[in-house]
Design a protein around this motif. Structure first.
Motif, PDB file in Angstrom:
ATOM      1  N   SER A  25       0.849  -1.191   0.000  1.00  0.00           N
ATOM      2  CA  SER A  25       0.000   0.000   0.000  1.00  0.00           C
ATOM      3  C   SER A  25       0.884   1.240   0.000  1.00  0.00           C
ATOM      4  O   SER A  25       2.029   1.208   0.448  1.00  0.00           O
ATOM      5  CB  SER A  25      -0.912  -0.002   1.226  1.00  0.00           C
ATOM      6  OG  SER A  25      -1.797   1.090   1.194  1.00  0.00           O
ATOM      7  N   GLY A  38      -5.290   1.625  -2.101  1.00  0.00           N
ATOM      8  CA  GLY A  38      -5.769   0.386  -1.512  1.00  0.00           C
ATOM      9  C   GLY A  38      -4.611  -0.595  -1.428  1.00  0.00           C
ATOM     10  O   GLY A  38      -3.459  -0.227  -1.655  1.00  0.00           O
ATOM     11  N   TRP A  39      -4.907  -1.823  -1.108  1.00  0.00           N
ATOM     12  CA  TRP A  39      -3.883  -2.864  -1.064  1.00  0.00           C
ATOM     13  C   TRP A  39      -3.773  -3.518  -2.431  1.00  0.00           C
ATOM     14  O   TRP A  39      -4.768  -3.664  -3.139  1.00  0.00           O
ATOM     15  CB  TRP A  39      -4.245  -3.935  -0.038  1.00  0.00           C
ATOM     16  CG  TRP A  39      -4.170  -3.459   1.366  1.00  0.00           C
ATOM     17  CD1 TRP A  39      -5.212  -3.122   2.176  1.00  0.00           C
ATOM     18  CD2 TRP A  39      -2.989  -3.270   2.147  1.00  0.00           C
ATOM     19  NE1 TRP A  39      -4.754  -2.717   3.399  1.00  0.00           N
ATOM     20  CE2 TRP A  39      -3.395  -2.811   3.414  1.00  0.00           C
ATOM     21  CE3 TRP A  39      -1.630  -3.430   1.893  1.00  0.00           C
ATOM     22  CZ2 TRP A  39      -2.488  -2.522   4.426  1.00  0.00           C
ATOM     23  CZ3 TRP A  39      -0.732  -3.139   2.905  1.00  0.00           C
ATOM     24  CH2 TRP A  39      -1.150  -2.694   4.157  1.00  0.00           C
TER      25      TRP A  39
END
Length: 109
Positions: free
Chosen positions: A53, A72-73
């Protein structure tokens, strides 16, 4: 949740801009690939056990519309490196960077 998570916090002020590509290519690329276990460019793992991230913090004041931003991831190293290469640097200075806010956001991710 993945076994390992790496959050890269980046100062997004203009002062960092001229140095960023060297930081990414000389340091971050190698660190990230080693962390993720795929040191060869383009090598894909069958089932990634990590997440990446990005948190970018700017400067207090009128120069930046957003003080802290985060992605986001992702489990895709190449996508993450593209995100890092595309960080926009603008405004700010050395004393007014929102370092505390950026680190707080990284802890909250």
């Amino acid at each position: 949740m993945a076994e390992k998570q790496l959050i890269v916090a980046v100062e997004g002020t203009a002062a960092m801009g001229p140095h960023w590509q060297a930081v990414v290519s000389d340091y971050l690329d190698k660190i990230i690939r080693c962390f993720c276990g795929n040191e060869l460019t383009g090598q894909k793992l069958s089932s990634p056990t990590f997440e990446l991230s990005l948190v970018m913090f700017n400067a207090h004041g009128p120069y930046c519309s957003c003080l802290v931003q985060r992605s986001g991831w992702t489990r895709d190293v190449d996508i993450f490196l593209q995100w890092l290469s595309a960080v926009p640097f603008a405004g700010g200075g050395f004393n007014d960077a929102a370092i505390a806010e950026g680190l707080a956001e990284a802890l909250m991710v």
